[in-house]
Scaffold this motif. Structure first.
Motif, PDB file in Angstrom:
ATOM      1  N   UNK A 154      10.120  21.704  -2.905  1.00 39.37           N
ATOM      2  CA  UNK A 154       8.707  21.464  -2.610  1.00 39.37           C
ATOM      3  C   UNK A 154       8.190  20.283  -3.412  1.00 39.37           C
ATOM      4  N   UNK A 155       7.301  19.515  -2.791  1.00 42.54           N
ATOM      5  CA  UNK A 155       6.741  18.346  -3.457  1.00 42.54           C
ATOM      6  C   UNK A 155       5.337  18.068  -2.942  1.00 42.54           C
ATOM      7  N   UNK A 156       4.888  16.848  -3.179  1.00 43.81           N
ATOM      8  CA  UNK A 156       3.523  16.472  -2.767  1.00 43.81           C
ATOM      9  C   UNK A 156       3.541  15.054  -2.206  1.00 43.81           C
ATOM     10  N   UNK A 157       2.493  14.713  -1.457  1.00 45.55           N
ATOM     11  CA  UNK A 157       2.332  13.327  -1.001  1.00 45.55           C
ATOM     12  C   UNK A 157       0.975  12.804  -1.478  1.00 45.55           C
ATOM     13  N   UNK A 158       0.964  11.491  -1.802  1.00 39.48           N
ATOM     14  CA  UNK A 158      -0.238  10.835  -2.325  1.00 39.48           C
ATOM     15  C   UNK A 158      -0.854   9.945  -1.250  1.00 39.48           C
ATOM     16  N   UNK A 159      -2.118   9.590  -1.495  1.00 38.98           N
ATOM     17  CA  UNK A 159      -2.852   8.787  -0.497  1.00 38.98           C
ATOM     18  C   UNK A 159      -2.135   7.490  -0.128  1.00 38.98           C
ATOM     19  N   UNK A 160      -1.544   6.786  -1.109  1.00 42.32           N
ATOM     20  CA  UNK A 160      -0.934   5.490  -0.799  1.00 42.32           C
ATOM     21  C   UNK A 160       0.355   5.631   0.016  1.00 42.32           C
ATOM     22  N   UNK A 161       0.843   6.855   0.171  1.00 40.56           N
ATOM     23  CA  UNK A 161       2.063   7.074   0.963  1.00 40.56           C
ATOM     24  C   UNK A 161       1.754   7.160   2.461  1.00 40.56           C
ATOM     25  N   UNK A 162       0.478   7.350   2.798  1.00 42.20           N
ATOM     26  CA  UNK A 162       0.105   7.509   4.215  1.00 42.20           C
ATOM     27  C   UNK A 162       0.093   6.150   4.914  1.00 42.20           C
ATOM     28  N   UNK A 163       0.799   6.047   6.031  1.00 44.79           N
ATOM     29  CA  UNK A 163       0.842   4.806   6.819  1.00 44.79           C
ATOM     30  C   UNK A 163       0.252   5.102   8.194  1.00 44.79           C
ATOM     31  N   UNK A 164      -0.458   4.115   8.734  1.00 45.82           N
ATOM     32  CA  UNK A 164      -1.106   4.321  10.036  1.00 45.82           C
ATOM     33  C   UNK A 164      -0.056   4.390  11.145  1.00 45.82           C
ATOM     34  N   UNK A 165      -0.333   5.225  12.128  1.00 44.27           N
ATOM     35  CA  UNK A 165       0.540   5.334  13.301  1.00 44.27           C
ATOM     36  C   UNK A 165       0.670   3.969  13.960  1.00 44.27           C
ATOM     37  N   UNK A 166       1.876   3.573  14.314  1.00 46.62           N
ATOM     38  CA  UNK A 166       2.097   2.286  14.961  1.00 46.62           C
ATOM     39  C   UNK A 166       2.179   1.116  14.003  1.00 46.62           C
ATOM     40  N   UNK A 167       2.046   1.390  12.711  1.00 44.12           N
ATOM     41  CA  UNK A 167       1.993   0.273  11.754  1.00 44.12           C
ATOM     42  C   UNK A 167       3.399  -0.186  11.361  1.00 44.12           C
ATOM     43  N   UNK A 168       3.445  -1.323  10.664  1.00 47.41           N
ATOM     44  CA  UNK A 168       4.687  -1.816  10.074  1.00 47.41           C
ATOM     45  C   UNK A 168       4.829  -1.202   8.683  1.00 47.41           C
ATOM     46  N   UNK A 169       5.983  -0.653   8.393  1.00 47.95           N
ATOM     47  CA  UNK A 169       6.247  -0.096   7.062  1.00 47.95           C
ATOM     48  C   UNK A 169       7.134  -1.082   6.317  1.00 47.95           C
ATOM     49  N   UNK A 170       6.681  -1.507   5.147  1.00 49.66           N
ATOM     50  CA  UNK A 170       7.371  -2.591   4.422  1.00 49.66           C
ATOM     51  C   UNK A 170       8.585  -2.047   3.660  1.00 49.66           C
ATOM     52  N   UNK A 171       9.767  -2.392   4.127  1.00 48.57           N
ATOM     53  CA  UNK A 171      10.987  -1.896   3.485  1.00 48.57           C
ATOM     54  C   UNK A 171      11.210  -2.538   2.118  1.00 48.57           C
ATOM     55  N   UNK A 172      10.573  -3.704   1.867  1.00 51.06           N
ATOM     56  CA  UNK A 172      10.737  -4.346   0.553  1.00 51.06           C
ATOM     57  C   UNK A 172      10.186  -3.454  -0.558  1.00 51.06           C
ATOM     58  N   UNK A 173       9.285  -2.517  -0.200  1.00 51.42           N
ATOM     59  CA  UNK A 173       8.707  -1.616  -1.209  1.00 51.42           C
ATOM     60  C   UNK A 173       9.565  -0.360  -1.395  1.00 51.42           C
TER      61      UNK A 173
END
Ligand code: 0L1
Ligand code: MG
Length: 262
Positions: free
Chosen positions: A81-100
């Motif tokens: 079990x864990x948690x997720x933080x606000x900055x982890x949320x990405x908008x649907x259809x968005x580009x997710x930056x793999x460099x991060x």
């Protein structure tokens, strides 16, 4: 507990820094083979406190390693079990930056928002079903900080269960409009189907994962508050992604969650 407070704080800093700087590390049990489950969750709690102390909001709870496919993939037999933080949320259809990120993988997850609190011990599927406000489809992007995803359960718990990014999309539905066990999920990468499963892959019923979370928290004197967003765990094995990939997950009766990796 086997580790002292200084060591717990130092390991939390070590793992969170690996996350934020996107570099891998060896599993912490190599150096601390005697650490126990309480140490592992205490390190995760310190990581959560560090994020909240910097102003990041904790926006959800996650269950991991809940499907037989994921347990088999990682060679383990216990949910985490864990948690997720606000900055982890990405908008649907968005580009997710793999460099991060270090070496991301995607997981299709049946998610819920609760309308009443859940408290273990003794929490069960019926209590969870009564507490669910609505069901919403999601995709978790996990990114273990451990080299080549090589870890054991205590190391991965300390590393906040590889939490990294997540995308919520599709449409939400009332839980009584769905059969969570037979709800089909098809995961496509670059237009090809790469994995599929039904909700029952998650511990026989996705609500069982939430009951396990409530019982886990109950043993620590905590509860799942009303209004919690909860990810019940990947229904299939996790799929590796890299820059240039697009991912589309079709959830029966709940629409599609899509994203690209840039
Ligand atoms: O969300 C998950 O199932 C991840 C659990 C941690 C293990 C992993 O990184 O696969
Ligand atoms: Mg997951």
């Amino acid at each position: 507990m086997k580790l002292d407070n200084n060591t717990l704080a130092q390991l939390a800093e070590h793992l969170e820094s690996a996350e934020l700087k996107a570099h891998d590390v060896t599993k912490i049990t190599d150096e601390y083979p005697d650490m126990d489950w309480d140490d592992a969750y205490a390190i995760q709690d310190i990581i959560r406190a560090r994020k909240e102390g910097r102003g990041n909001k904790t926006v959800g709870l996650k269950c991991g390693l809940t499907s037989y496919a994921k347990m088999k993939q990682m060679g383990v037999d216990t949910p985490v079990f864990g948690f997720v933080s606000d900055y982890m949320a990405c908008a649907e259809g968005s580009d997710i930056r793999t460099a991060e990120l270090i070496h991301p993988k995607v997981e299709a997850e049946i998610c819920v928002v609760t309308k009443s609190a859940l408290k273990g011990p003794g929490c069960h599927v019926g209590a969870v079903m009564a507490a669910i406000d609505f069901v919403i489809p999601g995709v978790e992007i996990i990114d273990s900080r451990y080299r080549d995803f090589k870890f054991d359960l205590k190391s991965v718990i300390a590393d906040n269960t590889s939490a990294s990014r997540f995308v919520i999309g599709g449409r939400s539905r009332r839980v009584d409009e769905l059969d969570l066990r037979t709800l089909g999920v098809v995961l496509e990468k670059n237009g090809q189907i790469v994995a599929m499963a039904a909700g029952a892959a998650v511990m026989g019923h996705p609500a069982a994962a939430i009951a396990a979370l409530a019982n886990h928290l109950g043993a620590r004197g905590q509860e799942i508050p009303a209004g919690s967003f909860i990810m019940t765990g990947g229904v299939t094995e996790a799929i590796a992604v890299q820059a240039g990939d697009s991912v589309n997950v079709r959830f029966q009766d709940l629409g599609t969650v899509a994203m690209r990796f840039a």
